[in-house]
Structure formats: structure tokens, C-alpha cells
Motif scaffolding. Structure first.
Motif, PDB file in Angstrom:
ATOM      1  N   VAL A  38      48.537  47.051  37.822  1.00  0.00           N
ATOM      2  CA  VAL A  38      47.418  47.310  38.578  1.00  0.00           C
ATOM      3  C   VAL A  38      46.521  46.264  38.535  1.00  0.00           C
ATOM      4  CG1 VAL A  38      45.678  49.071  38.262  1.00  0.00           C
ATOM      5  CG2 VAL A  38      48.051  49.758  38.151  1.00  0.00           C
ATOM      6  N   ARG A  39      46.255  45.505  37.247  1.00  0.00           N
ATOM      7  CA  ARG A  39      45.310  44.548  37.070  1.00  0.00           C
ATOM      8  C   ARG A  39      45.252  43.429  38.011  1.00  0.00           C
ATOM      9  NH1 ARG A  39      45.251  41.389  31.398  1.00  0.00           N
ATOM     10  NH2 ARG A  39      47.038  40.831  32.344  1.00  0.00           N
ATOM     11  N   ASP A  40      46.636  43.298  38.447  1.00  0.00           N
ATOM     12  CA  ASP A  40      46.786  42.179  39.189  1.00  0.00           C
ATOM     13  C   ASP A  40      47.006  42.501  40.784  1.00  0.00           C
ATOM     14  OD1 ASP A  40      47.597  40.562  37.260  1.00  0.00           O
ATOM     15  OD2 ASP A  40      49.615  40.899  37.131  1.00  0.00           O
ATOM     16  N   GLY A  41      46.602  43.529  41.111  1.00  0.00           N
ATOM     17  CA  GLY A  41      46.148  44.016  42.486  1.00  0.00           C
ATOM     18  C   GLY A  41      47.557  45.117  43.036  1.00  0.00           C
ATOM     19  N   ASP A  42      48.418  45.281  42.234  1.00  0.00           N
ATOM     20  CA  ASP A  42      49.547  46.137  42.801  1.00  0.00           C
ATOM     21  C   ASP A  42      49.143  47.630  42.346  1.00  0.00           C
ATOM     22  OD1 ASP A  42      51.673  47.474  43.636  1.00  0.00           O
ATOM     23  OD2 ASP A  42      53.166  46.463  41.897  1.00  0.00           O
ATOM     24  N   PHE A  43      48.683  48.447  43.520  1.00  0.00           N
ATOM     25  CA  PHE A  43      48.530  49.759  43.216  1.00  0.00           C
ATOM     26  C   PHE A  43      49.506  50.689  43.728  1.00  0.00           C
ATOM     27  CE2 PHE A  43      44.260  49.070  42.245  1.00  0.00           C
ATOM     28  CZ  PHE A  43      43.670  48.148  42.878  1.00  0.00           C
ATOM     29  N   PHE A  62      46.201  58.352  34.801  1.00  0.00           N
ATOM     30  CA  PHE A  62      46.478  57.086  35.369  1.00  0.00           C
ATOM     31  C   PHE A  62      46.994  57.075  37.073  1.00  0.00           C
ATOM     32  CE2 PHE A  62      47.666  52.662  35.896  1.00  0.00           C
ATOM     33  CZ  PHE A  62      49.100  52.958  36.171  1.00  0.00           C
ATOM     34  N   ASN A  63      48.061  57.909  37.112  1.00  0.00           N
ATOM     35  CA  ASN A  63      48.638  58.060  38.387  1.00  0.00           C
ATOM     36  C   ASN A  63      47.651  58.551  39.496  1.00  0.00           C
ATOM     37  OD1 ASN A  63      51.210  57.235  37.412  1.00  0.00           O
ATOM     38  ND2 ASN A  63      52.015  59.168  36.952  1.00  0.00           N
ATOM     39  N   GLU A  68      43.910  57.833  44.052  1.00  0.00           N
ATOM     40  CA  GLU A  68      42.731  57.742  44.578  1.00  0.00           C
ATOM     41  C   GLU A  68      41.992  56.616  45.230  1.00  0.00           C
ATOM     42  OE1 GLU A  68      42.717  61.948  45.026  1.00  0.00           O
ATOM     43  OE2 GLU A  68      40.580  60.631  45.400  1.00  0.00           O
ATOM     44  N   ILE A  69      42.509  55.546  44.180  1.00  0.00           N
ATOM     45  CA  ILE A  69      42.025  54.244  44.732  1.00  0.00           C
ATOM     46  C   ILE A  69      42.820  53.595  46.060  1.00  0.00           C
ATOM     47  CG2 ILE A  69      42.247  51.552  44.129  1.00  0.00           C
ATOM     48  CD1 ILE A  69      41.804  52.355  41.091  1.00  0.00           C
ATOM     49  N   ALA A 107      34.237  52.004  45.038  1.00  0.00           N
ATOM     50  CA  ALA A 107      35.585  51.861  44.865  1.00  0.00           C
ATOM     51  C   ALA A 107      36.110  50.981  43.668  1.00  0.00           C
ATOM     52  CB  ALA A 107      36.392  51.780  46.164  1.00  0.00           C
ATOM     53  N   GLN A 108      35.234  50.246  43.457  1.00  0.00           N
ATOM     54  CA  GLN A 108      35.770  49.183  42.336  1.00  0.00           C
ATOM     55  C   GLN A 108      35.815  49.482  40.866  1.00  0.00           C
ATOM     56  OE1 GLN A 108      33.326  45.844  43.106  1.00  0.00           O
ATOM     57  NE2 GLN A 108      34.242  45.483  45.243  1.00  0.00           N
ATOM     58  N   ILE A 109      36.789  50.474  40.706  1.00  0.00           N
ATOM     59  CA  ILE A 109      37.151  50.788  39.093  1.00  0.00           C
ATOM     60  C   ILE A 109      37.858  49.879  38.690  1.00  0.00           C
ATOM     61  CG2 ILE A 109      38.160  52.682  37.752  1.00  0.00           C
ATOM     62  CD1 ILE A 109      37.905  54.535  40.191  1.00  0.00           C
ATOM     63  N   ASN A 110      37.343  49.438  37.488  1.00  0.00           N
ATOM     64  CA  ASN A 110      37.794  48.062  36.832  1.00  0.00           C
ATOM     65  C   ASN A 110      39.055  48.587  35.924  1.00  0.00           C
ATOM     66  OD1 ASN A 110      38.229  45.824  35.724  1.00  0.00           O
ATOM     67  ND2 ASN A 110      36.287  45.549  34.643  1.00  0.00           N
ATOM     68  N   PRO A 111      40.232  48.388  36.432  1.00  0.00           N
ATOM     69  CA  PRO A 111      41.576  48.424  35.822  1.00  0.00           C
ATOM     70  C   PRO A 111      41.534  47.609  34.336  1.00  0.00           C
ATOM     71  CG  PRO A 111      42.118  47.870  37.952  1.00  0.00           C
ATOM     72  CD  PRO A 111      40.614  47.477  37.974  1.00  0.00           C
ATOM     73  N   HIS A 112      40.909  46.520  34.329  1.00  0.00           N
ATOM     74  CA  HIS A 112      40.871  45.796  33.100  1.00  0.00           C
ATOM     75  C   HIS A 112      40.191  46.603  32.030  1.00  0.00           C
ATOM     76  CE1 HIS A 112      40.914  42.053  30.697  1.00  0.00           C
ATOM     77  NE2 HIS A 112      39.581  42.223  30.195  1.00  0.00           N
ATOM     78  N   PHE A 113      39.463  47.456  32.061  1.00  0.00           N
ATOM     79  CA  PHE A 113      39.034  48.576  31.197  1.00  0.00           C
ATOM     80  C   PHE A 113      39.846  49.311  30.681  1.00  0.00           C
ATOM     81  CE2 PHE A 113      36.846  51.192  28.578  1.00  0.00           C
ATOM     82  CZ  PHE A 113      36.974  52.503  28.898  1.00  0.00           C
ATOM     83  N   LEU A 114      40.806  49.877  31.526  1.00  0.00           N
ATOM     84  CA  LEU A 114      41.734  50.568  31.180  1.00  0.00           C
ATOM     85  C   LEU A 114      42.659  49.840  30.208  1.00  0.00           C
ATOM     86  CD1 LEU A 114      43.367  53.484  31.185  1.00  0.00           C
ATOM     87  CD2 LEU A 114      44.277  52.644  33.581  1.00  0.00           C
ATOM     88  N   TYR A 115      43.219  48.786  30.809  1.00  0.00           N
ATOM     89  CA  TYR A 115      44.264  47.942  30.230  1.00  0.00           C
ATOM     90  C   TYR A 115      43.741  47.518  28.633  1.00  0.00           C
ATOM     91  CZ  TYR A 115      47.177  43.671  28.805  1.00  0.00           C
ATOM     92  OH  TYR A 115      47.731  42.882  28.545  1.00  0.00           O
TER      93      TYR A 115
END
Length: 314
Positions: A38-43, A62-63, A68-69, A107-115
Motif C-alpha cells: 500500500v505504501r508503494d501505491g498498490d491499493f 485495514f481492508n 474507502e481510499i 483523501a491523502q491518508i498516509n499509509p506510512h503511519f500505519l506501516y
């Protein structure tokens, strides 16, 4: 014989603990790999977990977040297409463009924080057991729920405060005694005022990573609010204060100048400029974000919005 029985029981218990820990951390590692995608852009990735425990709740959140994104991205593409069809009508095109920009930023929820949070959960699972995993996953679940807000772009201030509280709970466990926080906003203000979502958490994150994290010893974040009357209008100043490293006068002047012009300073990060731009787009140029600081002592982020507002889009 009693000694032998005791040793056998200890070995059995140790094996069970090791098995449970391996099963838990293995699931989290697999979820962490999905987050890397997801961090690399694969949703399109999903994580399927058959059990109804803390990890299962985290997998479900997570799913749901990824779905939603994708919906938000699809809505953004539809809006852009609509703008192309209406380009001959200049006035209508400008309104639609403003709305599309707001949605894109929202819409820019940061996946890096989740990681990073999943890394913290994995470490806690291997090192201490399941008690803090429950706290982390519950806080993260609330964080995602309030981030999505069923598609709403404007929420009660109460919900925005709950959102930043969940974030700070997670970071307090991650950094332990390094970080403390206080929130002192009157309840009636939180129930009366509405605000566009996801504006306080980036400010708190900025306080941690640019203020408290690098200082010696522990630090504290204080979130408060002040009311002020501008002519016939009441405004609300939301304040995020920390006793971190502070900001030099030259850098402080540069940050505030960029914020006042609505520009993005790439050298200072994107989060606070994202917040400021969304405030300007939604409420107008009279409102926004500014900083005060004393180098080596404290920093204060002051976010100014109308005291009462509706959830209607401009």
C-alpha cells in the motif's frame, strides 16, 4: 518426581507461549507486507485473517480503509472528468475544481503511519504479550473509523479531538515515557463547532517528530482552544503546543511566510501545508495555520477556523 512434573509443566507452558507468540507475530508480519504494498501505491491488496481477535479487528479495519481510499480515488477521477466536460462554463468549472482539490487533499491518508504502527505492534507482541496489543489495535481502529467518517468531510470538533487522541495514545505506547499529552477544550465548544477532518493529527505528528523526538528527556504536547471575536464573527483558535526543540527565528519566518502565501515548502515536509491548504480552500483566506516558537524551548501551532460552521461544501 514433583520436580520432574514441575519441569515438564514449565516446558509445556513455554512451548504454548512460543507457539502463540509465533502465530501472532507471523500474522502481523504478513499484514506488514501488505502495508508495504500500500505504501508503494498498490491499493488492490487485501489481508484475510480468519480469527476474531485483535489482529482480525486490525485486518478488517485495514481492508475497509483501502476500499474507502479506492472509492475516494474513483470519485476524484469522476470529478476531473466532469470538470473537462464543463470547461466552457468558467464559473462552474472553478467551483468544481475547488471541490475536487479539497477531496483530493482529504483523501491523502498516509499509509506510512500505519506501516510504522504495525512495526510497533509486532515489537510489542514479541516482547511483552497481548495486553498492549489490544490497546494499540483499539486505538488504531478508532483512528481509522474517524479518518473515514463514513465519507463526511466535515465533522464535529469532538470527533476530531477523539481522532487525535487515538493517535497520541498509539504514540504514547510506542515511545512510552518519552511523550505525554494533555487536551483541554471545553466540551460545549466541541459539540457546537464543526471542522474539516484530519487537521489536528498532522500538527501533533509534527510536534512529535520535529520537536519532542529529538530532544533529551521526555516531552509534553498540549492541545487547547481559544475563542476570539472578529468584528461580527466568532473564530476558534485550536492550539497544539509542545516543549520540544523549538524553531529558529529564520526558519519560523520562512514557514509562516509559506503558509500565508498558501505555498508548500518541500524542505519542511508536506503535512502542515496540507492542513493549511485545506483550511484556506474550505473556509477562505481569512483563516489558516501559523506558528509561534522559542528556539530550544517550545513550539505552538495555531489553527484558526470559524467557531460555528455547517457541513455543507463551499
Amino acid at each position: 518426581m514433583l520436580l520432574q512434573i514441575g519441569v515438564c509443566l514449565m516446558l509445556v507452558c513455554l512451548c504454548m507461549i512460543l507457539w502463540f507468540s509465533h502465530r501472532l507475530t507471523d500474522s502481523l508480519r504478513r499484514l506488514e507486507k501488505r502495508m508495504s504494498c500500500v505504501r508503494d501505491g498498490d491499493f488492490d491488496v487485501r489481508f484475510f485473517y480468519p480469527y476474531h481477535d485483535e489482529v482480525g479487528s486490525l485486518a478488517k479495519s485495514f481492508n475497509y480503509m483501502i476500499g474507502e481510499i479506492q472509492n475516494l480515488v474513483q470519485k476524484q477521477e469522476e470529478t476531473i472528468e466532469e470538470l473537462r466536460r464543463e470547461r466552457d462554463r468558467v464559473e462552474e468549472m472553478q467551483k468544481q475544481k475547488r471541490r475536487a482539490e479539497l477531496r483530493a487533499l482529504q483523501a491523502q491518508i498516509n499509509p506510512h503511519f500505519l506501516y510504522n504502527t504495525l512495526n510497533a505492534i509486532t515489537w510489542q507482541a514479541a516482547d511483552q504479550g497481548a495486553e498492549e496489543i489490544s490497546i494499540l489495535s483499539n486505538s488504531l481502529g478508532r483512528f481509522f473509523r474517524l479518518s473515514l467518517s463514513k465519507g463526511a468531510e466535515v465533522i464535529l470538533l469532538k470527533d476530531e479531538v477523539e481522532h487525535v487522541t487515538s493517535y497520541l495514545d498509539i504514540q504514547s505506547i510506542r515511545y512510552r515515557s518519552k511523550i505525554q499529552y494533555q487536551i483541554s477544550i471545553p466540551k460545549e465548544w466541541m459539540m457546537q463547532s464543526r471542522i474539516i477532518k484530519l487537521v489536528l493529527q498532522p500538527l501533533a505528528e509534527n510536534s512529535i517528530y520535529h520537536g519532542i523526538k529529538e530532544k533529551t528527556g521526555s516531552g509534553i504536547i498540549k492541545i487547547s482552544a481559544e475563542k476570539e471575536q472578529w468584528n461580527d464573527t466568532w473564530v476558534l483558535h485550536l492550539i497544539v503546543w509542545d516543549d520540544g526543540l523549538g524553531i529558529s527565528p529564520e526558519r519560523l519566518e520562512s514557514i509562516n511566510a509559506s503558509l500565508s502565501r498558501g505555498e508548500i515548502d518541500r524542505n519542511e515536509g508536506y503535512g502542515i501545508y496540507n492542513v493549511n491548504e485545506r483550511i484556506l480552500l474550505y473556509y477562505g483566506e481569512s483563516y489558516g495555520l501559523r506558528y509561534e516558537s522559542e528556539e530550544g524551548k517550545w513550539t505552538k501551532a495555531i489553527l484558526t477556523i470559524p467557531f460555528t460552521c455547517t457541513d455543507n461544501e463551499p
